[in-house]
Design an enzyme around this catalytic site. Structure first.
Site, mmCIF file in Angstrom:
data_model
loop_
_atom_site.group_PDB
_atom_site.id
_atom_site.type_symbol
_atom_site.label_atom_id
_atom_site.label_comp_id
_atom_site.label_asym_id
_atom_site.label_seq_id
_atom_site.Cartn_x
_atom_site.Cartn_y
_atom_site.Cartn_z
ATOM 1 N N CYS A 36 0.835 -1.205 0.000
ATOM 2 C CA CYS A 36 0.000 0.000 0.000
ATOM 3 C C CYS A 36 0.868 1.251 0.000
ATOM 4 C CB CYS A 36 -0.875 0.055 1.259
ATOM 5 S SG CYS A 36 -1.961 -1.367 1.493
ATOM 6 N N ASP A 440 19.729 38.107 -11.939
ATOM 7 C CA ASP A 440 18.453 38.404 -12.592
ATOM 8 C C ASP A 440 17.848 39.700 -12.030
ATOM 9 O OD1 ASP A 440 16.052 37.197 -14.225
ATOM 10 O OD2 ASP A 440 15.216 37.884 -12.317
#
Length: 490
Positions: A36, A440
């Site tokens: 599971c 940037d």
């Protein structure tokens, strides 16, 4: 394989049904011989009846069958493979990209630059299964998707999922899911008529996921003809190993809706893998946000909109070309340059459902064009033609198998490539979660507004505490300067 501490943590995750751990490990139940996901809704077994395995393939190899309630084979992938660049992580990305099915284990090893024995040994040690077993588990999942979501004959599904024979397909499906292929189809929920050739499925993710920057960025930078935002969904064309495809991706609260139209069904596995990678769906947002939140100046951004992902790509060479086209120009200008290339050199495709017209040109097609025909400054032309030549001759490899540092070095050696372009490619194309853009302008402006250091050197020093998640910090900082168009409902 696990220490006592690891076992205790796994037991606690299962007992609390913590979905965050789905895909990190699997719970195999010794009494029922079923495996599971940690968040399985059934009553948890006694701790002494649980054992924990690192992959679905390891569970299947040990003789466990997939749980019919929680469907562990549909868990998000382990975030490990997208935050690491070592041999095992690169191998897992390539297996997800279908390389073992197309080229075999020798092909996988060759791409990684190791012997087949070294690759098998390391995968077995960390995942409890070798490359063939891992690829088999993936084939089983692909087969299940095709059985449940299409009307294809079973023989076609076996071939499309990568099985060598119908018998192997039948045996594997029975062994993994404890049902025959026809039983899976009978029990599958019916969602109305399925368009011929269309495959509809859900792409799971770990919550939270903030779709705004993810889909907003993809839509804002979309290249006309290759990508579009239509009716609340992002759509694009896909260049795939056996043919091409068109994907429609729709954000929903607990999954991403995915609709694929493929010219060859054998491309399903790789198409899903690439879409997941583009949307960064295997990330662990809780771990990322927890670390970034520790910086008091970043914490308000994280708290305001947790679960940001890094928008990536389905095609690494394409992104590198687009990064060059976007150097020192606006987003609108970059889209215009890319659209011209697409119209002139892309391969036409049919899209009856929308406005997509072409595949983005391949490196080989771009390498064959006359550089003088490019409406770019001469230096940018040189940058672009050198890039595509190295991609074609294999000097530069940009793909799931890329070593991030080696790719950076190769890119930096090319004319016209500076740190900004290299880091954007590392972040968006290669998927390095620690890629960083201190030069940037948008980053520096956001940093200044927040009271963070805003010179590149000082910002890099401050960002040391954000590692290894600096690419996610970039997303939070960029989000302070939102795209002018709101692509998603509030």
């Amino acid at each position: 394989m696990h220490t006592d501490t690891d076992t205790d943590r796994c037991v606690r995750a299962v007992q609390s049904k913590d979905a965050r751990f789905d895909g990190w490990f699997f719970t195999a139940v010794l009494t029922t011989r079923i495996y599971c996901r940690p968040s399985c809704p059934v009553v948890p077994p006694k701790p002494e009846n649980m054992t924990f395995l690192p992959s679905a393939a390891a569970c299947q190899q040990a003789g466990f069958r997939a749980c019919k309630r929680c469907r562990p084979d549909t868990s998000p992938g382990s975030p490990e493979w997208n935050q690491r660049a070592d041999l095992v992580a690169r191998a897992m990305r390539l297996i997800g990209d279908g390389v073992v099915d197309r080229e075999g284990v020798p092909g996988l090893a060759g791409r990684l630059g190791y012997s087949t024995r070294q690759v098998e040994r390391q995968l077995l040690a960390e995942l409890g299964a070798g490359p063939l077993a891992l690829a088999r588990a993936q084939r089983a999942q692909t087969a299940r998707i095709l059985v449940e979501t299409t009307g294809l004959p079973m023989a076609d599904i076996a071939f499309a999922a990568g099985f060598s024979s119908i018998r192997t397909f039948n045996d594997t499906v029975r062994e993994v899911f404890a049902r025959s292929p026809s039983e899976l189809r009978t029990r599958a929920p019916r969602n109305g008529a399925v368009a011929p050739g269309a495959i509809t499925l859900r792409l799971p993710f770990r919550a939270p996921l903030n779709p705004d920057n993810l889909f907003g960025h993809l839509a804002a930078t979309a290249v006309p003809g290759v990508e579009e935002w239509r009716d609340g969904a992002y759509r694009r064309t896909l260049r795939l190993p056996y043919g091409h495809g068109i994907v429609t991706l729709t954000p929903a609260p607990d999954h991403i809706g995915c609709r694929l139209v493929l010219t060859d069904q054998r491309d399903l596995t790789v198409a899903i893998s690439r879409c997941r990678r583009m949307l960064d769906l295997d990330a662990d947002p809780v771990a990322v946000d927890e670390q970034l939140r520790a910086d008091p100046l970043l914490a308000p951004l994280v708290d305001k909109a947790p679960g940001r992902r890094v928008p990536r790509t389905v095609d690494e060479p394409e992104f590198a070309v687009r990064a060059v086209l976007g150097q020192q120009v606006s987003t609108a200008a970059a889209r215009t340059h890319a659209a011209r290339l697409v119209t002139a050199h892309g391969e036409p495709v049919d899209d009856p459902e929308g406005g997509l017209t072409h595949l983005f040109p391949s490196p080989a097609a771009l390498a064959a064009l006359d550089p003088e025909a490019l409406a770019l400054p001469r230096s940018r032309r040189t940058t672009l033609t050198t890039l595509v030549r190295e991609l074609v001759d294999g000097t530069l490899v940009l793909g799931p198998e890329s070593d991030w540092d080696e790719a950076r070095d190769r890119l930096m050696a090319l004319p016209g490539f500076g740190p900004w372009t290299v880091e954007v490619i590392a972040m968006r194309a290669l998927g390095d979660p620690d890629a960083f853009l201190p030069t940037d302008l948008g980053m520096r402006r956001a940093a200044q507004e927040l009271g963070l250091p805003h010179t590149p050197a000082a910002l890099t020093a401050r960002a040391a505490s954000w590692r290894p998640w600096r690419a996610y910090a970039v997303q939070y900082l960029w989000a302070t300067d939102d795209h002018p168009i709101n692509f998603l409902p509030a």
